[in-house]
Design an enzyme around this catalytic site. Structure first.
Site, PDB file in Angstrom:
ATOM      1  N   GLU A  14      73.354  44.993  80.443  1.00  0.00           N
ATOM      2  CA  GLU A  14      73.182  45.066  81.898  1.00  0.00           C
ATOM      3  C   GLU A  14      74.409  44.553  82.633  1.00  0.00           C
ATOM      4  O   GLU A  14      74.825  45.129  83.640  1.00  0.00           O
ATOM      5  CB  GLU A  14      71.932  44.290  82.335  1.00  0.00           C
ATOM      6  CG  GLU A  14      70.615  44.899  81.854  1.00  0.00           C
ATOM      7  CD  GLU A  14      70.466  46.371  82.223  1.00  0.00           C
ATOM      8  OE1 GLU A  14      70.929  46.770  83.319  1.00  0.00           O
ATOM      9  OE2 GLU A  14      69.910  47.136  81.411  1.00  0.00           O
ATOM     10  N   HIS A  22      76.990  47.223  82.835  1.00  0.00           N
ATOM     11  CA  HIS A  22      76.795  48.126  83.987  1.00  0.00           C
ATOM     12  C   HIS A  22      77.336  47.481  85.255  1.00  0.00           C
ATOM     13  O   HIS A  22      78.090  48.085  86.016  1.00  0.00           O
ATOM     14  CB  HIS A  22      75.310  48.385  84.218  1.00  0.00           C
ATOM     15  CG  HIS A  22      74.681  49.325  83.233  1.00  0.00           C
ATOM     16  ND1 HIS A  22      75.180  50.564  82.978  1.00  0.00           N
ATOM     17  CD2 HIS A  22      73.557  49.205  82.479  1.00  0.00           C
ATOM     18  CE1 HIS A  22      74.398  51.172  82.085  1.00  0.00           C
ATOM     19  NE2 HIS A  22      73.401  50.364  81.757  1.00  0.00           N
ATOM     20  N   GLY A  29      48.563  41.862  86.113  1.00  0.00           N
ATOM     21  CA  GLY A  29      47.747  41.269  87.166  1.00  0.00           C
ATOM     22  C   GLY A  29      47.467  42.189  88.343  1.00  0.00           C
ATOM     23  O   GLY A  29      47.182  41.707  89.430  1.00  0.00           O
ATOM     24  N   LYS A  30      47.500  43.488  88.133  1.00  0.00           N
ATOM     25  CA  LYS A  30      47.225  44.402  89.239  1.00  0.00           C
ATOM     26  C   LYS A  30      45.772  44.293  89.688  1.00  0.00           C
ATOM     27  O   LYS A  30      45.476  44.145  90.870  1.00  0.00           O
ATOM     28  CB  LYS A  30      47.538  45.852  88.823  1.00  0.00           C
ATOM     29  CG  LYS A  30      48.981  46.077  88.502  1.00  0.00           C
ATOM     30  CD  LYS A  30      49.258  47.507  88.101  1.00  0.00           C
ATOM     31  CE  LYS A  30      48.547  47.932  86.829  1.00  0.00           C
ATOM     32  NZ  LYS A  30      49.004  47.206  85.632  1.00  0.00           N
TER      33      LYS A  30
HETATM   34  P1  ADP Z   1      46.344  44.815  84.985  1.00  0.00           P
HETATM   35  O1  ADP Z   1      45.250  45.247  85.885  1.00  0.00           O
HETATM   36  O2  ADP Z   1      47.692  44.780  85.650  1.00  0.00           O
HETATM   37  O3  ADP Z   1      46.415  45.541  83.698  1.00  0.00           O
HETATM   38  P2  ADP Z   1      44.858  42.395  84.992  1.00  0.00           P
HETATM   39  O4  ADP Z   1      44.859  42.133  86.436  1.00  0.00           O
HETATM   40  O5  ADP Z   1      43.628  42.980  84.440  1.00  0.00           O
HETATM   41  O6  ADP Z   1      46.102  43.292  84.586  1.00  0.00           O
HETATM   42  O7  ADP Z   1      45.248  41.057  84.237  1.00  0.00           O
HETATM   43  C1  ADP Z   1      44.550  40.612  83.125  1.00  0.00           C
HETATM   44  C2  ADP Z   1      44.488  39.105  83.092  1.00  0.00           C
HETATM   45  O8  ADP Z   1      45.769  38.552  82.859  1.00  0.00           O
HETATM   46  C3  ADP Z   1      44.031  38.503  84.380  1.00  0.00           C
HETATM   47  O9  ADP Z   1      42.649  38.432  84.449  1.00  0.00           O
HETATM   48  C4  ADP Z   1      44.662  37.111  84.338  1.00  0.00           C
HETATM   49  O10 ADP Z   1      43.873  36.225  83.594  1.00  0.00           O
HETATM   50  C5  ADP Z   1      45.940  37.356  83.578  1.00  0.00           C
HETATM   51  N1  ADP Z   1      47.083  37.516  84.485  1.00  0.00           N
HETATM   52  C6  ADP Z   1      47.863  38.611  84.608  1.00  0.00           C
HETATM   53  N2  ADP Z   1      48.831  38.422  85.519  1.00  0.00           N
HETATM   54  C7  ADP Z   1      48.669  37.183  86.012  1.00  0.00           C
HETATM   55  C8  ADP Z   1      49.354  36.407  86.994  1.00  0.00           C
HETATM   56  N3  ADP Z   1      50.423  36.880  87.661  1.00  0.00           N
HETATM   57  N4  ADP Z   1      48.899  35.162  87.238  1.00  0.00           N
HETATM   58  C9  ADP Z   1      47.835  34.678  86.584  1.00  0.00           C
HETATM   59  N5  ADP Z   1      47.138  35.356  85.658  1.00  0.00           N
HETATM   60  C10 ADP Z   1      47.539  36.602  85.350  1.00  0.00           C
HETATM   61 ZN    ZN Z   2      71.725  50.760  80.634  1.00  0.00          ZN
END
Ligand code: ADP
Ligand code: ZN
Ligand code: MG
Length: 608
Positions: free
Chosen positions: A428, A431, A209-210
């Protein structure tokens, strides 16, 4: 799902239009000949004999003719000219007319224009367009008007996403909310004299979700959002990527306050490997240098915030991470149990779903899955419901699609099986227990068995209470014991071990080696420097400076230290095997536990 618009018509568009025009002309004016059906010669002969042929045109290589049968049906055909010696006789016998069957070609002038003048005009036009396109990219002097008209290239007006769309990831959201707050009331920060960090780097595995978070920031901040992917900077021609960066920042400065988001920044921000051969990466380096220059050049107080995302932070050039650039790093990790449940709910809100669905059960079954994968699971379940002609998604649909998705991702080892999860939990806790049961070792603050960006399957975080610059011999040894604790727990509980300790082994070896070769902590070598650090700032590579005999001795010293530490870890875990089980079970269920929870269970008196 493509969200990116292409506001400007790319070069290829004009080329395609030109091709289509040429093709249409060709079809219109192509000699009618090609559309006349060809028949065998004997068909022609028999038609002649039946007296059906009305009109014949004999050419060098072919004969065209028009027939009319008894029913009055007309036909026009061509046939090959086989140089039949009886042809003339046959034609005379049949008493056919001679004349033009195939329509004459267009006037020579028109043909000349079509075949010569038109293509030339087209080429000139395309050439012109190409030249302008290049000029604009290079930012040349004549390009002002052209550049301006494309000023909206990087602007994405409204992303329509808010923080509510992002489930879990509370820490990342917290960090980003501050940036949003800054964009809303910069005066609040200015009056104290605080400046926002110029850049924040979202770091985490794919699908966490970045990109979504960055869009949510834009949606919440209500400011222009310039979004570009790192790969878009990588151009065919040297210098264009740099020009794009310059252009991007110029526009951002004009539109401030605004957000610039560079997705997949590792494509341009990769480490420059100085003195490369042949300068194959010139273009990328120039682009990166331009980016660094621009980031230094602009004033953060104006309200331009640069966000970037990457899933390969370790490959980024150190210069990018320097203070004043992307000095704030926001980890976006894979979701834990609660996070997965929340993500499932967010996505379930977009589909019709049965009210009795147990999200927790689905979340439990998907340890290690990313947000994108969970979104995919919900979608897959909805598709299945449609396939089965149902009105809403049921638990069974979700369970089925978990299996489909997990099978699909198994190759990548993305989803952790319960068996592996158990092993990782014991590892874990191993550790953590060894750390906690030794004096002089930093307290455990967090333990998780959610895979990390770094590739580790689990993680035990220890944070020293104060600043530590010196490490005693005992501390170093205890640290090695802690590092071996994970493997020790696996051995103890499962009587077997896995490949999961590779990073621990590497670190333990490094530390033990440093104890012998650099810290003067072995009895054998006293204070003799055996290794020197050659590259203080870039990774700290070391070089060995001793005879082969000494090197062999070093190895055996290092091995001795590690073996001793390993034995110590095993004995600690044996003494505390009850707690080991209890804690591992607890971690297995919760996936992430805090240091406080850990200490609570550890210090709880025995139940019996
Ligand atoms: P990244 O850029 O980290 O590779 P994306 O932001 O493109 O990932 O995420 C892809 C899709 O996955 C988003 O459009 C959403 O539908 C879903 N997704 C990922 N993380 C989340 C989250 N924390 N909450 C809701 N949906 C998410
Ligand atoms: Zn370890
Ligand atoms: Mg992304």
């Amino acid at each position: 799902m493509t969200e990116k618009k292409t506001p400007k018509k790319p070069l290829i568009f004009y080329a395609v239009v030109a091709m289509i025009i040429l093709l249409v002309f060709n079809l219109l004016f192509m000699p009618a000949l090609n559309r006349i059906p060809e028949v065998p010669y004997n068909f022609f002969v028999s038609s002649l004999e039946q007296g059906n042929v009305q009109l014949v045109e004999v050419q060098d290589t072919q004969i065209a003719f028009i027939t009319q049968d008894e029913a009055g049906q007309q036909g026009i055909y061509v046939t090959g000219n086989p140089n039949d010696p009886q042809l003339v006789d046959r034609l005379l016998d049949a008493e056919v007319d001679f004349g033009q069957v195939i329509p004459k070609e267009e006037s020579p002038l028109l043909m000349f224009i079509l075949t010569w003048i038109l293509p030339i005009i087209l080429f000139v036009v395309i050439g012109q367009l190409m030249a302008r396109y290049m000029q604009k990219k290079m930012g040349g002097p004549n390009s002002m008007s052209f550049g301006k008209s494309n000023a909206k290239i990087y602007v994405e007006a409204q992303t329509g996403k808010t923080f509510a769309d992002v489930a879990g990831e509370d820490e990342a959201k917290e960090a980003l909310k501050e940036i949003v707050d800054f964009l809303h009331n910069p005066s609040k920060y200015e009056s104290i004299g605080a400046t926002m960090p110029k850049g924040a780097l979202l770091v985490g595995p794919p699908g966490t979700g970045k990109t979504l978070l960055a869009k949510a920031v834009a949606g919440e901040a209500h400011v222009p959002f310039f979004s570009i992917s790192g790969s878009e900077f990588v151009e065919m021609f040297v210098g264009m990527g740099a020009a794009k960066v310059r252009d991007l920042f110029k526009q951002a400065n004009e539109k401030a306050p605004c957000i610039v988001f560079i997705d997949e920044i590792d494509t341009i921000g990769k480490k420059r490997d100085g003195g490369g051969m042949g300068g194959g990466n010139d273009e990328r380096e120039q682009t990166l240098n331009q980016l660094l220059t621009e980031m230094d050049g602009f004033d953060a107080r104006k309200g331009v915030v640069i966000l970037a995302a990457t899933n390969r932070p370790e490959s980024l050039d150190k210069a990018l991470l320097r203070p004043g650039r992307f000095d704030r790093r926001i980890p976006v990790e894979l979701p834990d149990l609660a996070g997965r449940e929340a993500i499932l709910k967010v996505h379930a809100a977009n589909v019709k779903i049965a009210p009795d669905v147990d999200y927790n059960a689905i979340a439990r079954a998907t340890a290690g899955a990313s947000g994108a994968e969970l979104a995919n699971i919900v979608n897959e379940a909805a598709l299945r419901a449609v396939r089965l002609g149902r009105q809403s998604v049921t638990q069974a649909d979700l369970e089925e699609s978990v299996e489909v998705i997990i099978a699909g991702y198994q190759r990548k080892n993305a989803v952790i099986s319960p068996k592996d999860k158990r092993i990782i939990a014991y590892h874990e806790i191993g550790h953590a227990l060894v750390a906690a049961k030794q004096s002089n070792s930093a307290p455990v603050t967090k333990i998780t068995i959610i895979p990390r960006t770094s590739g580790a399957l689990g993680y035990t975080m220890q944070v020293d209470e104060g600043e530590k610059v010196l490490m005693s011999r005992e501390e170093a040894f205890n640290k090695i014991a802690t590092l071996t604790g994970g493997r020790a727990a696996e051995e103890l509980i499962f009587g077997n071990y896995t490949s999961g300790a590779s990073n621990d082994i590497e670190q333990a070896t490094k530390l033990a080696r440093a104890m012998v070769t650099r810290y003067g902590m072995s009895s054998e070598f006293d204070m003799m420097a055996l290794e020197t650090v050659t590259n203080q700032y870039l990774g700290g590579d070391t070089s060995l400076a001793c005879s082969p005999e000494t090197a062999a001795k070093i190895d055996s010293e290092v091995l001795g230290i590690i073996k001793k530490a390993h034995a110590k870890a095993i004995s600690i875990l044996k003494e505390n095997s009850g707690k080991l089980d209890e804690l591992a079970q607890y971690l297995y269920e919760k996936e992430t536990i805090t240091g406080d929870e850990f200490m609570q269970i550890l210090n709880k008196p025995k139940a019996s």
